[in-house]
Design an enzyme around this catalytic site. Structure first.
Site, mmCIF file in Angstrom:
data_model
loop_
_atom_site.group_PDB
_atom_site.id
_atom_site.type_symbol
_atom_site.label_atom_id
_atom_site.label_comp_id
_atom_site.label_asym_id
_atom_site.label_seq_id
_atom_site.Cartn_x
_atom_site.Cartn_y
_atom_site.Cartn_z
ATOM 1 C CE LYS A 77 39.170 38.834 43.441
ATOM 2 N NZ LYS A 77 40.487 38.403 43.930
ATOM 3 C CG ASP B 234 45.817 35.608 43.127
ATOM 4 O OD1 ASP B 234 45.365 36.782 43.192
ATOM 5 O OD2 ASP B 234 46.828 35.323 42.485
ATOM 6 N NE ARG C 95 36.392 35.645 42.734
ATOM 7 C CZ ARG C 95 36.466 36.413 41.639
ATOM 8 N NH1 ARG C 95 35.369 36.772 41.007
ATOM 9 N NH2 ARG C 95 37.624 36.831 41.190
ATOM 10 C CG PHE D 172 35.010 42.786 39.234
ATOM 11 C CD1 PHE D 172 36.271 42.310 39.546
ATOM 12 C CD2 PHE D 172 33.907 42.031 39.614
ATOM 13 C CE1 PHE D 172 36.434 41.117 40.213
ATOM 14 C CE2 PHE D 172 34.064 40.833 40.297
ATOM 15 C CZ PHE D 172 35.335 40.368 40.598
ATOM 16 N N GLY D 173 36.919 43.965 36.345
ATOM 17 C CA GLY D 173 38.141 43.407 35.765
ATOM 18 C C GLY D 173 38.005 43.162 34.271
ATOM 19 C CE1 TYR D 174 42.812 41.913 31.637
ATOM 20 C CE2 TYR D 174 42.714 40.985 33.849
ATOM 21 C CZ TYR D 174 43.416 41.637 32.858
ATOM 22 O OH TYR D 174 44.722 42.007 33.070
ATOM 23 C CG ASP D 175 33.806 40.063 34.839
ATOM 24 O OD1 ASP D 175 34.693 39.172 34.796
ATOM 25 O OD2 ASP D 175 33.088 40.245 35.836
#
Length: 190
Positions: free
Chosen positions: A12, A68, A177, A148-151
């Protein structure tokens, strides 16, 4: 101007640094000596962003912003939403979260979803919020190694690639974002 970005997530931090103009010095939590876990106990994405920014302002005194983000899936009635980071458990493992999501959607036709980011800014003893949304759908398999994450399973509307297949500059220009940060930067440049 100097601002703290209240995150310990290096991914992030890199995304946001690429979007913040050079005249704003961005500090991380490490830069200000904040190594504790900042509470995220609210039941909304907005609430968590505000809680994190308020924590840093109250405990460290810096002008600060926090974000968030949640993935909200139509067929799951908005889940994982505020629980996106810990969807598959408190271990906060991105692969576990993504695998659980794919399993839960395996028999669903509607794969529409959106990412939502809320940024809370504490500046000169005033609070402001900025929201960015990116609509898309959840793919049936993971694609790509970036992000990252759900990308790897989120394909934005109008694109044939997942976020994990895109260059950071493209992801930032169309993503949730990036949209929220643009609103923040526009506000700071007033």
């Amino acid at each position: 101007m100097q601002l703290v970005f209240a995150t310990n997530n290096d991914n992030k931090l890199r995304e946001v640094q690429a979007l913040i103009p050079a005249h704003i010095k961005l500090l991380s939590l490490k830069d200000i000596g904040c190594f504790e876990d900042i509470p995220e106990t609210q039941n909304t994405i907005e609430g968590n962003a505000i809680q994190k920014a308020t924590y840093v302002k109250q405990h460290y005194g810096y002008n600060c912003f926090a974000d968030d983000t949640g993935l909200e899936v139509d067929a799951l009635h908005g889940a994982p939403g505020v629980y996106s980071a810990r969807y598959a458990g408190e271990q906060r493992n991105a692969d576990d979260n993504t695998n659980k999501l794919l399993t839960e959607l395996s028999r669903k036709e509607n794969r529409n979803a959106h990412f939502k980011t809320v940024i809370a800014l504490h500046l000169k003893n005033k609070q402001h919020t900025f929201t960015g949304i990116c609509k898309g759908e959840i793919t049936t398999t993971k694609k790509g190694k970036k992000g990252f994450g759900y990308d790897p399973v989120f394909q934005p509307r109008g694109y044939s690639q997942t976020f994990a297949e895109m260059d950071l500059s493209l992801k930032n220009s169309i993503g949730h974002r990036g949209k929220a940060i643009k609103l923040l930067v526009d506000f700071l440049n007033l």
